[in-house]
Motif scaffolding. Sequence first.
Motif, PDB file in Angstrom:
ATOM      1  N   LEU A 161       0.854  -1.187   0.000  1.00 28.23           N
ATOM      2  CA  LEU A 161       0.000   0.000   0.000  1.00 28.23           C
ATOM      3  C   LEU A 161       0.889   1.236   0.000  1.00 28.23           C
ATOM      4  CD1 LEU A 161      -2.731   1.517   0.395  1.00 28.23           C
ATOM      5  CD2 LEU A 161      -2.393   1.238   2.860  1.00 28.23           C
ATOM      6  N   ASN A 162       0.654   2.133  -0.950  1.00 29.05           N
ATOM      7  CA  ASN A 162       1.375   3.406  -1.026  1.00 29.05           C
ATOM      8  C   ASN A 162       0.373   4.549  -0.890  1.00 29.05           C
ATOM      9  OD1 ASN A 162       3.685   1.932  -1.652  1.00 29.05           O
ATOM     10  ND2 ASN A 162       3.311   2.100  -3.843  1.00 29.05           N
ATOM     11  N   LEU A 163       0.618   5.444   0.042  1.00 27.43           N
ATOM     12  CA  LEU A 163      -0.220   6.629   0.215  1.00 27.43           C
ATOM     13  C   LEU A 163       0.669   7.867   0.213  1.00 27.43           C
ATOM     14  CD1 LEU A 163      -2.774   5.556   2.998  1.00 27.43           C
ATOM     15  CD2 LEU A 163      -3.232   5.892   0.561  1.00 27.43           C
ATOM     16  N   ASN A 164       0.176   8.926  -0.425  1.00 29.61           N
ATOM     17  CA  ASN A 164       0.962  10.155  -0.508  1.00 29.61           C
ATOM     18  C   ASN A 164       0.028  11.361  -0.515  1.00 29.61           C
ATOM     19  OD1 ASN A 164       3.855  11.222  -1.246  1.00 29.61           O
ATOM     20  ND2 ASN A 164       2.421  12.388  -2.504  1.00 29.61           N
ATOM     21  N   TYR A 165       0.365  12.330   0.329  1.00 30.06           N
ATOM     22  CA  TYR A 165      -0.354  13.612   0.334  1.00 30.06           C
ATOM     23  C   TYR A 165       0.641  14.708   0.020  1.00 30.06           C
ATOM     24  CZ  TYR A 165      -2.769  17.797   1.863  1.00 30.06           C
ATOM     25  OH  TYR A 165      -3.319  19.059   1.896  1.00 30.06           O
ATOM     26  N   HIS A 166       0.337  15.490  -1.021  1.00 24.13           N
ATOM     27  CA  HIS A 166       1.273  16.508  -1.476  1.00 24.13           C
ATOM     28  C   HIS A 166       0.569  17.860  -1.546  1.00 24.13           C
ATOM     29  CE1 HIS A 166       5.030  17.711  -3.467  1.00 24.13           C
ATOM     30  NE2 HIS A 166       4.281  18.525  -4.190  1.00 24.13           N
ATOM     31  N   SER A 167       1.206  18.881  -0.972  1.00 23.49           N
ATOM     32  CA  SER A 167       0.723  20.257  -1.058  1.00 23.49           C
ATOM     33  C   SER A 167       1.915  21.171  -1.318  1.00 23.49           C
ATOM     34  CB  SER A 167       0.000  20.667   0.228  1.00 23.49           C
ATOM     35  OG  SER A 167       0.898  20.727   1.323  1.00 23.49           O
ATOM     36  N   LYS A 168       1.698  22.456  -1.349  1.00 21.48           N
ATOM     37  CA  LYS A 168       2.786  23.387  -1.614  1.00 21.48           C
ATOM     38  C   LYS A 168       3.844  23.358  -0.516  1.00 21.48           C
ATOM     39  CE  LYS A 168       0.164  26.689  -4.422  1.00 21.48           C
ATOM     40  NZ  LYS A 168      -0.267  28.109  -4.573  1.00 21.48           N
ATOM     41  N   LYS A 169       3.428  23.088   0.718  1.00 23.88           N
ATOM     42  CA  LYS A 169       4.351  23.145   1.839  1.00 23.88           C
ATOM     43  C   LYS A 169       4.698  21.781   2.431  1.00 23.88           C
ATOM     44  CE  LYS A 169       5.403  27.506   2.416  1.00 23.88           C
ATOM     45  NZ  LYS A 169       6.823  27.948   2.366  1.00 23.88           N
ATOM     46  N   LEU A 170       3.868  20.763   2.175  1.00 27.69           N
ATOM     47  CA  LEU A 170       4.075  19.467   2.819  1.00 27.69           C
ATOM     48  C   LEU A 170       3.995  18.321   1.811  1.00 27.69           C
ATOM     49  CD1 LEU A 170       1.990  19.663   6.134  1.00 27.69           C
ATOM     50  CD2 LEU A 170       4.481  19.629   5.927  1.00 27.69           C
ATOM     51  N   ASN A 171       4.769  17.287   2.111  1.00 27.83           N
ATOM     52  CA  ASN A 171       4.650  16.021   1.401  1.00 27.83           C
ATOM     53  C   ASN A 171       4.686  14.916   2.453  1.00 27.83           C
ATOM     54  OD1 ASN A 171       4.576  14.237  -0.894  1.00 27.83           O
ATOM     55  ND2 ASN A 171       6.706  13.735  -0.398  1.00 27.83           N
ATOM     56  N   ILE A 172       3.583  14.217   2.620  1.00 30.70           N
ATOM     57  CA  ILE A 172       3.469  13.157   3.619  1.00 30.70           C
ATOM     58  C   ILE A 172       3.291  11.836   2.871  1.00 30.70           C
ATOM     59  CG2 ILE A 172       2.207  12.302   5.626  1.00 30.70           C
ATOM     60  CD1 ILE A 172       1.194  15.164   6.067  1.00 30.70           C
ATOM     61  N   PHE A 173       4.102  10.837   3.192  1.00 30.47           N
ATOM     62  CA  PHE A 173       4.035   9.579   2.464  1.00 30.47           C
ATOM     63  C   PHE A 173       4.120   8.394   3.419  1.00 30.47           C
ATOM     64  CE2 PHE A 173       8.409  11.034   2.623  1.00 30.47           C
ATOM     65  CZ  PHE A 173       9.110   9.917   3.049  1.00 30.47           C
ATOM     66  N   ARG A 174       3.554   7.291   2.940  1.00 27.42           N
ATOM     67  CA  ARG A 174       3.582   6.047   3.709  1.00 27.42           C
ATOM     68  C   ARG A 174       3.609   4.884   2.736  1.00 27.42           C
ATOM     69  NH1 ARG A 174      -1.127   3.627   7.794  1.00 27.42           N
ATOM     70  NH2 ARG A 174      -0.234   1.538   7.978  1.00 27.42           N
ATOM     71  N   ASN A 175       4.544   3.946   2.953  1.00 31.65           N
ATOM     72  CA  ASN A 175       4.649   2.737   2.143  1.00 31.65           C
ATOM     73  C   ASN A 175       4.599   1.526   3.068  1.00 31.65           C
ATOM     74  OD1 ASN A 175       7.181   4.688   0.821  1.00 31.65           O
ATOM     75  ND2 ASN A 175       5.320   4.347  -0.332  1.00 31.65           N
ATOM     76  N   TYR A 176       3.663   0.646   2.811  1.00 30.15           N
ATOM     77  CA  TYR A 176       3.557  -0.593   3.598  1.00 30.15           C
ATOM     78  C   TYR A 176       3.667  -1.783   2.656  1.00 30.15           C
ATOM     79  CZ  TYR A 176       1.447  -4.595   5.907  1.00 30.15           C
ATOM     80  OH  TYR A 176       1.205  -5.863   6.382  1.00 30.15           O
ATOM     81  N   GLY A 177       4.452  -2.774   3.051  1.00 28.82           N
ATOM     82  CA  GLY A 177       4.606  -3.969   2.233  1.00 28.82           C
ATOM     83  C   GLY A 177       4.493  -5.226   3.073  1.00 28.82           C
ATOM     84  N   TYR A 178       3.999  -6.289   2.438  1.00 29.73           N
ATOM     85  CA  TYR A 178       3.858  -7.584   3.117  1.00 29.73           C
ATOM     86  C   TYR A 178       4.371  -8.667   2.178  1.00 29.73           C
ATOM     87  CZ  TYR A 178       1.698 -11.826   4.947  1.00 29.73           C
ATOM     88  OH  TYR A 178       1.488 -13.098   5.419  1.00 29.73           O
ATOM     89  N   ASP A 179       5.115  -9.598   2.737  1.00 30.82           N
ATOM     90  CA  ASP A 179       5.658 -10.692   1.942  1.00 30.82           C
ATOM     91  C   ASP A 179       5.616 -11.973   2.774  1.00 30.82           C
ATOM     92  OD1 ASP A 179       7.501 -11.576  -0.462  1.00 30.82           O
ATOM     93  OD2 ASP A 179       8.454 -12.317   1.353  1.00 30.82           O
TER      94      ASP A 179
END
Length: 252
Positions: A161-179
């Motif tokens: 699962l990849n989630l990303n929030y991007h604005s002019k001042k902020l970039n918030i991201f999260r990457n989750y993986g399962y194997d």
Amino acid sequence: MPVQSDLGEIGISEDVNLLSEVVVTSRRPLVVQQLDRTVVNVAGNIITSGLNVQGLLKQLPGLIVDKDGTVTLNGRPATIYIDGRPTNLPPEQAAQMLNGMMGDMVDRVELIDNPSSRYEAEISAAIVNIRLKHDASPGLNGTVQAGAGFAEYDFASHGGLNLNYHSKKLNIFRNYGYDNLPHNYDLFQIRNFGGAVPLTYDQHSESRARIPTHTLRAGVDWFVSPEQTIGFLFNGTSYKLDIDVVSEAAVS
């Protein structure tokens, strides 16, 4: 004597076809050789399909990944970087982290034989820099991957699962993986010992192991100015070894 004919007036009408839209598509080359590195553009390539990042690295030119997770590039020990930052993990833990990350999360891999002075002074070995996909589109966006099948005659599953929030001042991201892939092996060996009383040692061992791995990578970038960014990054990996070993031996 030439024959002359009067064809009268011939009318020509203009027929104009207008294109409503023109789309120009291009593809990045798989391998790009730069002055100080080799860049392998893996995004959208078939080599990433169904592989975790550890398996993806094994497909790249000049890279060797041994069973303990140690990576060498053209014969030199390599340090794993993600998005320009060192993982700072021992090889075995770095291997488990990469096992839990899906190959579809990777945009490109930079293979650096001779790191320049802008990298950490204590890094004298080669560098494998894994560049993940980042969507710069404003707002919230993300992707989900999942897969299942059979590997080594056993059920296997993986996802991310990849989630990303991007604005002019902020970039918030999260990457989750399962194997959760099986790791099986069969060992057959016969040893003959000479001497006054010859002996034959016959052994058969079976190992059936699973290492369910969860990987989380999260962070935030604050764009203080066009020239300055402050960032925070968290890397975490959780895994548990589940193994069954059966061994039989006979001496005759």
